[in-house]
Design an enzyme around this catalytic site. Structure first.
Site, PDB file in Angstrom:
ATOM      1  N   ASP A  95      -1.749  10.911  -2.213  1.00 37.94           N
ATOM      2  CA  ASP A  95      -2.183   9.876  -3.170  1.00 37.94           C
ATOM      3  C   ASP A  95      -2.478  10.470  -4.535  1.00 37.94           C
ATOM      4  O   ASP A  95      -2.423   9.775  -5.548  1.00 37.94           O
ATOM      5  CB  ASP A  95      -3.415   9.145  -2.641  1.00 37.94           C
ATOM      6  CG  ASP A  95      -3.000   8.253  -1.492  1.00 37.94           C
ATOM      7  OD1 ASP A  95      -2.937   8.759  -0.354  1.00 37.94           O
ATOM      8  OD2 ASP A  95      -2.661   7.094  -1.759  1.00 37.94           O
ATOM      9  N   ASN A 146      -5.291  12.533   0.234  1.00 39.72           N
ATOM     10  CA  ASN A 146      -4.378  11.707   1.036  1.00 39.72           C
ATOM     11  C   ASN A 146      -5.203  10.950   2.073  1.00 39.72           C
ATOM     12  O   ASN A 146      -6.432  11.102   2.148  1.00 39.72           O
ATOM     13  CB  ASN A 146      -3.306  12.587   1.704  1.00 39.72           C
ATOM     14  CG  ASN A 146      -2.194  11.753   2.325  1.00 39.72           C
ATOM     15  OD1 ASN A 146      -1.674  10.837   1.695  1.00 39.72           O
ATOM     16  ND2 ASN A 146      -1.848  12.018   3.560  1.00 39.72           N
ATOM     17  N   LYS A 147      -4.537  10.143   2.861  1.00 38.87           N
ATOM     18  CA  LYS A 147      -5.212   9.304   3.856  1.00 38.87           C
ATOM     19  C   LYS A 147      -6.217  10.107   4.673  1.00 38.87           C
ATOM     20  O   LYS A 147      -5.925  11.219   5.116  1.00 38.87           O
ATOM     21  CB  LYS A 147      -4.137   8.679   4.764  1.00 38.87           C
ATOM     22  CG  LYS A 147      -4.621   7.823   5.894  1.00 38.87           C
ATOM     23  CD  LYS A 147      -5.539   6.701   5.484  1.00 38.87           C
ATOM     24  CE  LYS A 147      -4.988   5.802   4.414  1.00 38.87           C
ATOM     25  NZ  LYS A 147      -5.989   4.853   3.849  1.00 38.87           N
ATOM     26  N   ARG A 201       0.858  -1.183   0.000  1.00 30.47           N
ATOM     27  CA  ARG A 201       0.000   0.000   0.000  1.00 30.47           C
ATOM     28  C   ARG A 201       0.897   1.237   0.000  1.00 30.47           C
ATOM     29  O   ARG A 201       2.111   1.115   0.106  1.00 30.47           O
ATOM     30  CB  ARG A 201      -1.027  -0.006   1.154  1.00 30.47           C
ATOM     31  CG  ARG A 201      -0.639  -0.634   2.452  1.00 30.47           C
ATOM     32  CD  ARG A 201       0.454   0.049   3.190  1.00 30.47           C
ATOM     33  NE  ARG A 201       0.215   1.464   3.345  1.00 30.47           N
ATOM     34  CZ  ARG A 201       1.148   2.363   3.559  1.00 30.47           C
ATOM     35  NH1 ARG A 201       2.437   2.010   3.667  1.00 30.47           N
ATOM     36  NH2 ARG A 201       0.851   3.644   3.681  1.00 30.47           N
ATOM     37  N   GLY A 202       0.240   2.399  -0.137  1.00 31.25           N
ATOM     38  CA  GLY A 202       1.009   3.631  -0.303  1.00 31.25           C
ATOM     39  C   GLY A 202       1.128   3.890  -1.802  1.00 31.25           C
ATOM     40  O   GLY A 202       1.445   2.972  -2.569  1.00 31.25           O
ATOM     41  N   ALA A 203       0.863   5.138  -2.209  1.00 29.90           N
ATOM     42  CA  ALA A 203       0.725   5.439  -3.640  1.00 29.90           C
ATOM     43  C   ALA A 203       1.914   4.979  -4.505  1.00 29.90           C
ATOM     44  O   ALA A 203       1.717   4.229  -5.473  1.00 29.90           O
ATOM     45  CB  ALA A 203       0.451   6.934  -3.805  1.00 29.90           C
ATOM     46  N   GLN A 225      -2.038   2.487   9.881  1.00 24.77           N
ATOM     47  CA  GLN A 225      -0.747   2.547   9.174  1.00 24.77           C
ATOM     48  C   GLN A 225       0.287   3.321   9.996  1.00 24.77           C
ATOM     49  O   GLN A 225       1.484   3.108   9.848  1.00 24.77           O
ATOM     50  CB  GLN A 225      -0.905   3.244   7.807  1.00 24.77           C
ATOM     51  CG  GLN A 225      -1.666   2.458   6.770  1.00 24.77           C
ATOM     52  CD  GLN A 225      -3.148   2.817   6.770  1.00 24.77           C
ATOM     53  OE1 GLN A 225      -3.698   3.211   7.799  1.00 24.77           O
ATOM     54  NE2 GLN A 225      -3.804   2.663   5.640  1.00 24.77           N
TER      55      GLN A 225
END
Ligand code: MRU
Length: 353
Positions: free
Chosen positions: A245, A255-256, A56-58, A204
């Site tokens: 993101d 973003n998150k 995960r993570g862009a 996360q």
């Protein structure tokens, strides 16, 4: 853990790599309890790993998607160029549909498809695709290092920095975006402290950011998402840096979920709010209303460590991302320099639009 990229020995976690025609990645759902590496041999396994947040993570899902296409290329039985491109297009669709918000996934998949179309036959397409995937993974680390160096100038010795979610080594191939900047601040000899938010619902921050900063010997404390205002009001937080993101041409940042709240509180308390994003995270075509904010399984909210914590029959909202408007952002750090206000003008300049 040591890896070698761009002639620089880099000793942090390597999230994803291409080894012997398979993808090796850290299964992030097992962290921090266990450091488990998974070996994925076909693109459906990669798609599944992205959906389940094993990776995960862009930037990391971008590289994972690209590697998924490389696996599809090797597995195809196509005997000619057009049939192979058709197989790749099928894999492209499956991989693209895994997660909708981070633009890096689409960016990476399109980059590989463009390279594949340049190949004249099956062998040439396979060679070109694999070479491009390896290049992309190498690039990710040096881009983050460069972004880190550029962003590190914004921080002073002795400061306490807040970050949200995980925009670290684990969200990229290595080094990280927001945490890459934090690493570079430390490498520049400044002494810093980091406050990581838990980042509900899948944590996360507590599971990944804290794990990774502790692994690298960086002073890190944890705060529940609900505690960020208190720390800002007390004057503890001097600066904030997060990843992204997707960044639009207008300077809007996806973003998150929770980023918007932190940015709003930062504005109230006059705390500089920075976003670290490589140019691959910019989407110059979409408008705010075009971007799909991923809604995830309500179980991520209704359960904790596998145990139900919410009465049955309750409707649950579980958006994975939110939108921070440009006026709440002080600076966006990129590998090509710092983008300051007005953001839309700086973005036009950097992309020469
Ligand atoms: O749902 P996730 O864990 O993929 O979300 C990750 C984030 O929102 C990160 O902040 C973002 O991708 C930047 S990572 C360098």
């Amino acid at each position: 853990m040591k890896s070698n990229s761009n002639d620089q020995t880099y000793d942090s976690l390597l999230t994803i790599s291409w080894e012997d025609n398979a993808v090796t990645l850290i299964d992030q759902t097992k962290l921090p309890g266990k450091l488990v590496y998974r070996r994925l041999r076909n693109y459906n396994e990669v798609a599944d790993a992205i959906k389940k947040l094993m990776v995960r993570g862009a930037p990391a899902i971008g590289v994972a998607g690209a590697m998924g296409l490389a696996l599809a290329c090797l597995a195809s039985n196509a005997k000619n160029r057009d049939d192979l491109l058709a197989d790749l297009q099928d894999a492209f669709t499956v991989l693209r549909d895994t997660r909708p918000t981070a633009i890096n996934l689409l960016w990476a998949l399109e980059r590989i498809m463009k390279i594949a179309r340049k190949g004249k036959n099956v062998q040439e397409i396979q060679d070109k695709v694999i070479r491009e995937v390896l290049k992309m993974a190498e690039e990710d680390i040096w881009i983050n290092r460069r972004m880190g160096k550029i962003g590190s100038r914004l921080f002073r010795d002795g400061e306490t920095i807040m970050t949200h979610c995980n925009a670290g080594s684990l969200a990229t191939v290595g080094y990280g975006t927001a945490l890459g900047v934090i690493r570079a601040v430390k490498e520049s000899g400044k002494s810093i402290k980091v406050i990581a938010t838990e980042t509900r619902p899948v944590l996360q921050g507590s599971r990944l950011t804290v794990f990774e900063l502790q692994h690298d010997g960086i002073d890190v404390s944890l705060v529940p998402d609900t505690g960020v205002g208190v720390l800002m009001a007390k004057g503890i937080v001097k600066r904030i840096i997060v990843g992204a993101d997707r960044v639009l041409q207008t300077g809007h940042v996806f973003n998150k979920v929770g980023t918007y709240q932190i940015a709003t509180l930062a504005k109230v308390h006059n705390i500089p709010f920075y976003v670290a994003a490589p140019l691959s995270t910019f989407d110059l075509k979409s408008r705010v209303e075009d971007v799909v904010i991923e809604e995830r399984d309500p179980k991520e909210v209704s359960t904790m460590a596998g145990k139900r914590i919410v009465p049955r029959g309750i409707h649950i909202f579980n958006p994975a991302f939110d939108l921070t408007p440009p006026q709440l952002i002080t600076i966006i750090v990129t590998e090509k320099g710092l983008l300051s206000q007005p953001l839309h003008k700086s973005i036009r300049n950097i992309f020469k639009l």
